[in-house]
Design an enzyme around this catalytic site. Structure first.
Site, PDB file in Angstrom:
ATOM      1  CD  GLU A 430      -3.104  -1.195   1.920  1.00  0.00           C
ATOM      2  OE1 GLU A 430      -3.323  -0.344   2.758  1.00  0.00           O
ATOM      3  OE2 GLU A 430      -4.115  -1.964   1.686  1.00  0.00           O
ATOM      4  CD  GLU A 506      -3.617  -6.279   3.558  1.00  0.00           C
ATOM      5  OE1 GLU A 506      -2.365  -6.059   3.398  1.00  0.00           O
ATOM      6  OE2 GLU A 506      -4.267  -5.625   4.212  1.00  0.00           O
TER       7      GLU A 506
HETATM    8  C1  GAL Z   1      -4.528  -2.907   5.088  1.00  0.00           C
HETATM    9  C2  GAL Z   1      -2.915  -2.772   5.440  1.00  0.00           C
HETATM   10  C3  GAL Z   1      -2.764  -3.360   6.381  1.00  0.00           C
HETATM   11  C4  GAL Z   1      -3.702  -3.495   7.530  1.00  0.00           C
HETATM   12  C5  GAL Z   1      -4.817  -3.611   7.046  1.00  0.00           C
HETATM   13  C6  GAL Z   1      -6.214  -3.616   7.998  1.00  0.00           C
HETATM   14  O1  GAL Z   1      -4.849  -1.710   4.020  1.00  0.00           O
HETATM   15  O2  GAL Z   1      -2.128  -3.131   4.421  1.00  0.00           O
HETATM   16  O3  GAL Z   1      -1.182  -3.353   7.060  1.00  0.00           O
HETATM   17  O4  GAL Z   1      -3.610  -2.050   7.815  1.00  0.00           O
HETATM   18  O5  GAL Z   1      -5.260  -2.842   5.957  1.00  0.00           O
HETATM   19  O6  GAL Z   1      -7.491  -4.043   7.485  1.00  0.00           O
END
Ligand code: GAL
Length: 811
Positions: A430, A506
């Protein structure tokens, strides 16, 4: 692109010859290279000390401890700690470590190094008052040479200043200190360089595999030192299966690095897979005359894999999906201090769920994690950075990126590229520069660094804006397009990126508190229902029905339903496997740890664990929830996750509440039940035959404690752990679902209590004490072996309950 392909070669005949050199060489008896565990007996001071780097400084009054050590986890939770609840609400600060040690006079003429696997963060290291260097990155492994400054045959002092005082510098709990292992390495002046081998398997078939090994030997002897490099591959039983080498160095070598490459051929290789992670090892020797002057081991797993734009991922030619989780590096109540058994337990729990992948979010992991993934069969996405030139935390790595990114990234790739488990490099999570033209400059630069050191694995970035304006993706330097979330846009991926390869870097971000349930269960709650509203629930809990999510994420079921649909979706990494300290979304203080895990912070599975198990494994699953203690007459939603069956029938006190079957893409079935106390029984059937039954009973008052050790025999090595689960039961042996009894632990024998927990994200009790309240009926005590073998008895007492004991052994 296909990874790891080439042609075959012969080469087995040299095996016997190699063994005879091994046995005859004098040098073999005395180890040519020594790697000593340097964790024991450090002096530690929390707070800055003037001149603590000097050899003469008196540290006798400092605390004596063994590494790995995380001082933050020993501190007090407070919303005023500069880390903020986002960073775990524990203190940071400055800490000093010193160790006095002797180096034998016989080592004179050798090279001595100190290797740090990871220090959080901004470390300065001195040997005998001489400054060796500064390293800001808290997750990178690094080495210093001590030789010129050592007192051989006498006393030496190594001093390390660790500065984690300027915060916030992390979006999650970082820990503070020398939280990974430290090693003292001694070699000859002609020796294989640091991270000096590189193994690839350019050609693999059932009939044979070609193993290519590149070796860098460094000669700092100040004179021409001719040597020969010999290599042997051992199978898991210790048999030599290929030999290579006898590569002589060129004769004019002096104070330089000699690089060689050899191809070894292994007939009918056993392939490394997630089901059968077969490991060979490569032993490389540097031989001078008749002596072995260095010996170095490289792990070897023989496998080939491919990401295909249409067909997705395949391993050894077999199509499969990467079913992975993201994890942060903390080990719950143990903090950031690395412990191999604690990591192994996490992986065991994940393996039993059917998980086969780990993303090391968002930084280089402990080397032990990669060793375990090699051995246990996990596919790793090895990540480098959470930010490049700017991000969220005011003092995070962006301050150091410009000066250090090349060095840090190179070191990560050099350290990790021999692990068969590593199959994807991620150069960023991100990264806000997705929307900035600077990404057109930085992405190719980073990708170039990686590919110059390893081009057998694809590079990705985890993008929270995977749209057409993403400059990282449009730079064209990325091999796999990584989506964070946005699963509604997966189906249109090829319209957006024709011919490109996909990975869900993710997914999900489901929010749950283990053991807490709200009715009704079938409406999805998006925290904070609207962005401007706080999420308010008693005790900062979140219902565990897999129906609460943040706006950017999705429920577990919704994500998995999409992932299942298309072959080109090569894999996923769920946010997260385990709850972690920090980032307590959807709350803030008093919460101090996350709600995202499939497991809670203590490692206890939440219900959704069994959804994955029913989908990702073949073992029969029937899991019903919630608990069965409610007010009379309440409408309670009963869910069942099941597999290997056509239907499930539910009975309440012997009366059928009906048969349910999953239809379409259902992942669970549900009954809406008017509560009455008693017994809830589920029966799964296939073709009319019972597959499994599962019962829940209304629990009475707490009446006893049950202790359950995950291992009853542990190693007496000062590091090994037994995880003791504490259950508060009624008189009939049912866990009391809302029990909060305070349990005190006493330990006798050759172990200590390393930490305690219960998985409650709101508790402000220290983890480093010998008591814990139960949380939804459970608590955990982590027992750590001393170095003497013996019996260990753990006794749990709680007001009003008979005490309970369990005996384990260390050997
Ligand atoms: C994502 C991020 C993670 C964590 C997650 C929580 O956007 O990459 O590190 O913050 O959200 O939902």
């Amino acid at each position: 692109m296909p990874f790891n392909k080439l042609s075959t070669n012969a080469g087995r005949l040299l095996g016997l010859l190699f063994i005879s050199i091994l046995l005859s060489s004098k040098g073999f008896a005395q180890p040519s290279r020594q790697k000593l565990d340097f964790d024991k007996g450090w002096q530690f001071h929390l707070g800055d000390v003037k001149n603590a780097q000097l050899k003469t400084t008196n540290d006798a009054a400092w605390r004596t401890l063994d590494l790995p050590h995380d001082w933050s986890i020993e501190g007090k939770f407070s919303k005023d700690n500069p880390a903020t609840p986002e960073g775990g609400a524990l203190p940071g600060g400055i800490g000093w470590y010193r160790k006095t040690f002797t180096v034998p006079a016989a080592s004179k003429g050798k090279l001595v190094y100190i290797d740090f696997d990871g220090v959080y963060q901004k470390s300065d290291v001195w040997i005998n008052g001489h400054h060796l260097g500064f390293r800001p990155n808290g997750y990178i492994s690094f080495r210093y040479q001590l030789t010129p400054y050592l007192n051989f045959g006498g006393k030496n002092v190594i001093a390390i200043k660790v500065d984690n005082s300027v915060q916030p510098n992390s979006r999650w709990y970082s820990g503070s200190g020398i939280y990974r292992n430290v090693w003292l390495v001694t070699t000859n002046k002609v020796a294989i360089d640091h991270w000096g081998t590189y193994v690839t398997t350019p050609q693999v078939s059932d009939a044979s595999a070609t193993v290519n090994l590149k070796v860098k030997v460094k000669n700092t002897a100040g004179a021409n030192e001719p040597f020969t490099i010999k290599t042997a591959v051992y199978d898991a039983s210790g048999k030599v299966v290929a030999t290579g080498g006898n590569i002589p160095s060129n004769s004019n070598l002096k104070d330089t690095v000699f690089e060689s490459a050899t191809d070894l051929v292994i007939k009918t290789p056993q392939l490394w897979s997630v089901e059968n992670p077969y490991l060979y090892k490569i032993v490389t020797q540097v031989v001078k005359g008749k002596s072995v002057v260095d010996e170095y081991t490289t792990p070897l797993g023989i496998r080939y894999f491919n990401f295909d734009a249409d067909k997705g991922f395949s391993l050894n030619g077999k199509p499969m999906k990467i079913l992975g989780v993201c994890n942060h590096h903390d080990l719950g109540s143990l903090g950031a201090a690395i412990n191999t058994r604690a990591l192994q337990r996490q992986l065991e729990i994940l393996k039993a769920m059917g998980c086969n992948g780990i993303r090391t979010s968002h930084n280089p992991p402990a080397p032990e994690l990669l060793d375990l993934c090699d051995k246990m069969g996990f596919i790793v996405m090895d990540e480098a950075f959470d930010c490049w030139e700017w991000k969220k935390a005011k003092y995070d790595y962006h301050l150091f990126f410009k000066e250090w990114h090349k060095r840090d990234l190179e070191d990560q790739i050099l350290r990790d590229r021999n692990h068969p488990s590593v199959m994807i490099w991620s150069i960023g999570n991100e990264i806000p520069q997705q929307s900035d033209t600077s990404a057109l400059r930085i992405t190719p630069e980073l990708a170039g660094i990686v590919h110059s050191l390893d081009n057998t694995r694809p590079i990705t970035t985890a993008n929270n804006d995977p749209g057409k304006n993403n400059k990282i993706i449009s730079s064209g330097a990325i091999d796999l397009v990584g989506y964070n979330y946005h699963e509604g846009e997966y189906a249109a991926f090829h319209d957006r990126y024709p011919g490109k390869k996909f990975i869900a870097t993710e997914t999900t971000s489901g929010l749950e508190t283990r053991g807490y349930y709200e009715m009704p269960s079938d409406s999805i709650r998006i925290w904070p229902e609207r962005w401007d509203k706080p999420f308010v629930r008693p005790g900062n809990n979140v219902s565990a029905y897999d129906n609460v999510r943040p706006p950017w994420g999705s429920t577990h079921e919704a994500t998995w339903k999409v992932m299942k649909k298309h072959d080109f979706l090569s894999g996923m990494f769920i946010w997260t496997g385990f709850d972690y300290l920090g980032e307590p979304t959807p709350y803030s203080w008093p919460s101090r740890s996350s709600y995202f895990g499939i497991m809670d912070l203590a490692g206890f599975p939440k219900d959704v664990y069994y959804m994955y198990q029913s989908e990702w494994t073949n073992k029969p699953v029937l899991h019903i929830f919630p608990h069965w203690n409610w007010e009379a007459g309440k409408t309670v939603d009963v869910w069942a996750y099941y597999n290997n069956a056509d239907e499930v029938e539910l009975f309440l006190n012997g009366k059928s509440l009906g048969i349910k079957k999953k239809t379409g893409d259902d992942l669970h079935v549900m009954w809406r039940v008017k509560y009455e106390p008693g017994t809830l029984k589920a029966v799964s059937r296939k073709g009319g035959n019972v597959v499994l039954t599962s019962e829940l009973h209304t629990a009475g008052a707490p009446a006893k404690i049950e202790l359950l050790a995950d291992r009853k025999l542990i190693n007496a090595d000062g590091k090994d752990l037994s995880f003791v689960t504490v259950k508060i039961m009624d008189k009939d042996g049912n866990v009391v679902p809302n029990a909060e009894n305070l349990v005190n632990f006493k330990i006798n024998g050759e172990a200590v209590i390393a930490s305690v927990d219960n998985g409650d994200p709101v508790s402000h009790d220290s983890f480093k004490v010998n008591y814990r309240k139960a949380f939804h009926g459970l608590a955990l005590a982590i027992v750590k072996a001393k170095e003497k073998a013996g019996n260990i008895t753990i006794t749990a007492t709680s007001a009003g309950l008979p005490s309970a004991s369990i005996t384990i052994k260390s050997k």
